[in-house]
Design a protein around this motif. Structure first.
Motif, PDB file in Angstrom:
ATOM      1  N   ASP A   1       8.147   4.522  -9.691  1.00  0.00           N
ATOM      2  CA  ASP A   1       7.166   5.570  -9.426  1.00  0.00           C
ATOM      3  C   ASP A   1       7.362   6.621 -10.511  1.00  0.00           C
ATOM      4  O   ASP A   1       8.231   7.491 -10.406  1.00  0.00           O
TER       5      ASP A   1
ATOM      6  N   LYS B   1       6.363   6.645   0.940  1.00  0.00           N
ATOM      7  CA  LYS B   1       5.146   6.857   0.172  1.00  0.00           C
ATOM      8  C   LYS B   1       5.476   6.782  -1.319  1.00  0.00           C
ATOM      9  O   LYS B   1       6.314   7.528  -1.831  1.00  0.00           O
ATOM     10  N   VAL B   2       4.812   5.864  -2.031  1.00  0.00           N
ATOM     11  CA  VAL B   2       5.082   5.654  -3.450  1.00  0.00           C
ATOM     12  C   VAL B   2       3.769   5.553  -4.222  1.00  0.00           C
ATOM     13  O   VAL B   2       2.721   5.241  -3.659  1.00  0.00           O
ATOM     14  N   ASN B   3       3.869   5.828  -5.522  1.00  0.00           N
ATOM     15  CA  ASN B   3       2.758   5.652  -6.443  1.00  0.00           C
ATOM     16  C   ASN B   3       3.209   4.651  -7.501  1.00  0.00           C
ATOM     17  O   ASN B   3       3.792   5.028  -8.514  1.00  0.00           O
ATOM     18  N   PRO B   4       2.961   3.350  -7.284  1.00  0.00           N
ATOM     19  CA  PRO B   4       3.516   2.332  -8.177  1.00  0.00           C
ATOM     20  C   PRO B   4       3.008   2.474  -9.611  1.00  0.00           C
ATOM     21  O   PRO B   4       1.806   2.580  -9.842  1.00  0.00           O
TER      22      PRO B   4
ATOM     23  N   ILE C   1      10.805  -0.719   1.637  1.00  0.00           N
ATOM     24  CA  ILE C   1      11.056   0.007   0.394  1.00  0.00           C
ATOM     25  C   ILE C   1      12.302   0.874   0.580  1.00  0.00           C
ATOM     26  O   ILE C   1      12.402   1.618   1.550  1.00  0.00           O
TER      27      ILE C   1
ATOM     28  N   TYR D   1      12.728   2.316  -6.897  1.00  0.00           N
ATOM     29  CA  TYR D   1      12.911   1.775  -5.555  1.00  0.00           C
ATOM     30  C   TYR D   1      13.160   0.269  -5.645  1.00  0.00           C
ATOM     31  O   TYR D   1      12.763  -0.378  -6.614  1.00  0.00           O
TER      32      TYR D   1
ATOM     33  N   ASP E   1       0.864  -1.183   0.000  1.00  0.00           N
ATOM     34  CA  ASP E   1       0.000   0.000   0.000  1.00  0.00           C
ATOM     35  C   ASP E   1       0.896   1.226   0.000  1.00  0.00           C
ATOM     36  O   ASP E   1       1.564   1.516   0.994  1.00  0.00           O
ATOM     37  N   GLY E   2       0.938   1.939  -1.118  1.00  0.00           N
ATOM     38  CA  GLY E   2       1.841   3.078  -1.248  1.00  0.00           C
ATOM     39  C   GLY E   2       1.580   4.196  -0.274  1.00  0.00           C
ATOM     40  O   GLY E   2       2.463   5.023  -0.024  1.00  0.00           O
ATOM     41  N   ASP E   3       0.373   4.240   0.311  1.00  0.00           N
ATOM     42  CA  ASP E   3       0.051   5.284   1.280  1.00  0.00           C
ATOM     43  C   ASP E   3       0.402   4.886   2.705  1.00  0.00           C
ATOM     44  O   ASP E   3       0.456   5.734   3.593  1.00  0.00           O
TER      45      ASP E   3
ATOM     46  N   SER F   1       3.108   2.471   3.391  1.00  0.00           N
ATOM     47  CA  SER F   1       4.452   1.906   3.462  1.00  0.00           C
ATOM     48  C   SER F   1       5.415   2.891   4.116  1.00  0.00           C
ATOM     49  O   SER F   1       5.079   4.064   4.353  1.00  0.00           O
TER      50      SER F   1
END
Length: 293
Positions: free
Chosen positions: A88, A68-71, A108, A95, A61-63, A65
């Motif tokens: 991202d 913070k990532v947007n896969p 990550i 990453y 979950d990028g929010d 983790s």
């Protein structure tokens, strides 16, 4: 003179026409019957054939983790590593991701890029990309990047980031030849094909399929980890010791107990024959041992 009924019909038709145009792609009957996205075949049955036996689970979950990532896309790094490479594209950053199978702990770590768009090679932490679209990973863990808005193909290794094709043109192009002079559109993707030792590029903007030939070293599989090499050496040593032990038991009857001299079968047979006093050499040896004890 036209009757009020006539004007009423004209008004209703105008309202319906306005509603149809406001709905975009919907046709007239869709205003009254909404079939959604269901596909209906000629025999009236649904067009979807659903196959059971599969499950879906969220592993990152990028929010939530630690970073913070947007896969945008994710690929396995390469054996023997169990990590994944995650792109991202919005942050123009790569990453490494560890996805444990027995726990919910996901780690990550930044691989390359610093979250700012640009075109900088060199150190992993200071390198910059500009909205990379896709990437590929070779057998040695090297990452090849379709750096979309830089119109370049970049390479990420353990030591840093380099450019291997394109990047010299400020505008989109379709020039082939030496990689330094090649040009791409600003909409392309790539994939690694080990059988051809090449990157295959889908250059969407130019409607072309391009090929970038790699170095032979980039396409060779890793020979194995140090642990694997050490294990093989220990296994060989153990087998040699076992064979030596078996060989020792086999030849032991043919060796004198104290002198260590080799005795052939013919000597053993002669030793069991009696001497002039009627005593065999073996009996004499036992008598000598009793005296010394």
């Amino acid at each position: 003179m036209a009757s009020p009924v006539f004007f009423s019909v004209i008004f209703l038709m105008f309202v319906l026409f306005h509603q149809i145009t406001a709905q975009g792609n919907k046709n007239f009957w869709d205003l009254f019957f909404d079939f959604g996205d269901t596909v209906i075949t000629a025999d009236g049955s649904g067009g979807v054939i659903f196959e059971d036996g599969y499950t879906v689970s969220t592993v990152l979950d990028g929010d939530k983790s630690n970073v913070k990532v947007n896969p945008h896309s994710i690929l396995h790094q390469s054996p023997p590593s169990d990590a994944f490479v995650l792109l991202d594209s919005v942050a123009s950053t790569f990453y490494t991701v560890s996805l444990p199978t027995t726990s919910n702990e996901t780690v990550i770590k930044s691989l390359a890029g610093n979250g700012k768009p640009g075109f900088i090679d060199g150190d992993l932490a200071s390198a910059r990309f500009n909205k990379p679209r896709s990437f590929a990973v070779d057998f040695n863990g090297n990452v090849y990047v379709a750096d979309m808005l830089n119109r370049a193909v970049r390479k990420i290794t353990k030591t840093g980031v380099t450019t291997i094709a394109g990047g010299n043109s400020q505008n989109s192009g379709r020039m082939d030849g030496p990689a330094r002079d090649a040009s791409f559109s600003n909409n392309f993707e790539l994939t690694f094909i080990p059988q051809r030792c090449a990157l295959m590029v889908s250059d969407h903007g130019n409607r072309l399929v391009r090929q970038i030939n790699l170095k032979a070293a980039d396409c060779k599989k890793q020979s194995g980890s140090v642990l694997g090499t050490t294990s093989a050496w220990l296994l060989g040593l153990g087998l040699s010791c076992l064979l030596s032990l078996i060989l020792g038991f086999v030849i032991r009857p043919y060796v004198f107990p104290y002198t260590g001299r080799f005795r052939s079968p013919s000597h053993v047979q002669l030793d069991t024959m009696p001497n002039e006093s009627g005593e065999t050499n073996f009996d004499a040896l036992l008598r000598h041992q009793k005296r010394t004890c």
